[in-house]
Write an enzyme that holds these catalytic residues in place. Structure first.
Site, PDB file in Angstrom:
ATOM      1  N   SER A 121       0.818  -1.222   0.000  1.00 51.12           N
ATOM      2  CA  SER A 121       0.000   0.000   0.000  1.00 51.12           C
ATOM      3  C   SER A 121       0.851   1.272   0.000  1.00 51.12           C
ATOM      4  CB  SER A 121      -0.931  -0.013   1.215  1.00 51.12           C
ATOM      5  OG  SER A 121      -0.158  -0.036   2.408  1.00 51.12           O
TER       6      SER A 121
ATOM      7  N   GLY B  38       2.929  -8.860   2.135  1.00 49.67           N
ATOM      8  CA  GLY B  38       2.131  -9.083   0.926  1.00 49.67           C
ATOM      9  C   GLY B  38       2.548 -10.334   0.170  1.00 49.67           C
TER      10      GLY B  38
ATOM     11  N   GLY C 262       7.426  -8.981   3.342  1.00 54.97           N
ATOM     12  CA  GLY C 262       6.690 -10.171   2.942  1.00 54.97           C
ATOM     13  C   GLY C 262       5.261 -10.199   3.433  1.00 54.97           C
TER      14      GLY C 262
ATOM     15  N   ASP D  93      10.643   0.288  -2.244  1.00 54.65           N
ATOM     16  CA  ASP D  93       9.711  -0.701  -1.714  1.00 54.65           C
ATOM     17  C   ASP D  93       9.345  -0.362  -0.279  1.00 54.65           C
ATOM     18  OD1 ASP D  93       9.787  -4.386  -1.897  1.00 54.65           O
ATOM     19  OD2 ASP D  93       8.174  -2.952  -1.481  1.00 54.65           O
TER      20      ASP D  93
ATOM     21  N   GLU E 166      10.826  -9.199  -4.516  1.00 56.43           N
ATOM     22  CA  GLU E 166      11.299  -7.927  -3.952  1.00 56.43           C
ATOM     23  C   GLU E 166      12.781  -7.985  -3.620  1.00 56.43           C
ATOM     24  OE1 GLU E 166       8.559  -7.609  -0.722  1.00 56.43           O
ATOM     25  OE2 GLU E 166       7.217  -6.272  -1.814  1.00 56.43           O
TER      26      GLU E 166
ATOM     27  N   LYS F 223       6.005   1.841  11.222  1.00 57.40           N
ATOM     28  CA  LYS F 223       6.786   0.627  10.884  1.00 57.40           C
ATOM     29  C   LYS F 223       8.120   0.580  11.627  1.00 57.40           C
ATOM     30  CE  LYS F 223       3.824  -0.743   7.754  1.00 57.40           C
ATOM     31  NZ  LYS F 223       4.206  -0.814   6.329  1.00 57.40           N
TER      32      LYS F 223
HETATM   33  O1  DER Z   1       5.036  -7.465   1.349  1.00 56.65           O
HETATM   34  C1  DER Z   1       5.895  -6.601   1.380  1.00 56.65           C
HETATM   35  O2  DER Z   1       7.125  -6.834   1.524  1.00 56.65           O
HETATM   36  C2  DER Z   1       5.454  -5.178   1.360  1.00 56.65           C
HETATM   37  O3  DER Z   1       6.467  -4.366   0.829  1.00 56.65           O
HETATM   38  C3  DER Z   1       5.152  -4.797   2.789  1.00 56.65           C
HETATM   39  O4  DER Z   1       6.243  -5.117   3.538  1.00 56.65           O
HETATM   40  C4  DER Z   1       4.811  -3.326   2.929  1.00 56.65           C
HETATM   41  O5  DER Z   1       3.479  -3.224   2.694  1.00 56.65           O
HETATM   42  P1  DER Z   1       2.685  -1.872   3.043  1.00 56.65           P
HETATM   43  O6  DER Z   1       3.424  -0.770   2.304  1.00 56.65           O
HETATM   44  O7  DER Z   1       1.325  -2.139   2.498  1.00 56.65           O
HETATM   45  O8  DER Z   1       2.732  -1.708   4.526  1.00 56.65           O
END
Ligand code: DER
Length: 214
Positions: free
Chosen positions: A30, A96, A94, A80, A102, A120
């Site tokens: 997101s 997602g 991970g 990312d 990635e 985070k």
């Molecule tokens: O799955 C992943 O690695 C995504 O990058 C996750 O770590 C971050 O997802 P978000 O931006 O929806 O919090």
């Protein structure tokens, strides 16, 4: 709402740094969802590689040029999100289920930029750790991993099974756990990203955007 504002601010700050004509690795999640329009509106003539079908679809819909990761053997920057970022810049990724692609994209990029809202940030990373497991011999691999739970989420686009290695709780030695997982047959990839891989963390919070050169 504040978290979303933080994600958007971090994403837009990272997008502002991408140079014209760059080869860009696009992460998944997101926060990256805010990155894509910020990149598209700048008409930078980018060559992009996506780390998931969801990112590819969203990027194409915005008019970004997305190529398979067979047309390029290196990237100028990968951007990312992350589920956790600790004080040393260990990442847990991970959430997602896209961490395998990635990580491949992150290591192929000259710069790896992580974009997060400030919720985070953690002192120390904690489990569970996302895994991608080979389908072949799955029960035996799960037995050896002892505390892994398979997600009922879809398979990875590369056919692997997404699971999470518990238990929850602080990971005392991320380097040791990372090495053990990498050496465990049947584990395709794990969601621990080492600080050595990270060039910059862009953090969006109520006070604005903070850039952390790792
Ligand atoms: O799955 C992943 O690695 C995504 O990058 C996750 O770590 C971050 O997802 P978000 O931006 O929806 O919090």
């Amino acid at each position: 709402a504040e978290r979303e504002a933080g994600k958007r601010a971090a994403a837009r700050a990272a997008a502002a740094d991408v140079p014209h004509g760059a080869r860009v690795g696009l992460g998944t999640g997101s926060t990256v969802a805010h990155l894509l329009p910020a990149l598209a509106e700048r008409n930078l003539d980018l060559r992009c590689v996506a780390t998931s079908p969801a990112t590819e679809e969203a990027a194409l819909a915005l008019g970004l040029r997305v190529e398979p990761f067979s047309a390029l053997d290196r990237l100028d920057v990968a951007i990312d999100g992350a589920d956790q970022v600790d004080h040393e810049a260990w990442l847990v990724k991970g959430g997602g289920g896209a961490h395998t692609r990635e990580k491949v994209v992150a290591v192929a990029a000259a710069r790896f930029v992580v974009i997060v809202s400030d919720d985070k940030l953690v002192e120390r990373i904690s489990g569970p750790v996302p895994l991608e497991l080979l389908d072949f011999g799955l029960p035996a691999t799960l037995r050896r991993l002892a505390h892994a739970a398979v997600r009922d989420a879809p398979r990875s686009p590369d056919g692997g099974v997404i699971a999470d290695l518990g238990p929850a709780g602080t990971i005392a030695d991320p380097a040791a756990l990372s090495a053990w997982l990498a050496a465990t047959p049947g584990v395709v990839e794990h969601g621990l990203f080492p600080p050595a891989l990270v060039d910059e963390v862009v953090v969006g919070g109520p006070g604005g955007v903070r850039r952390w050169a790792v």
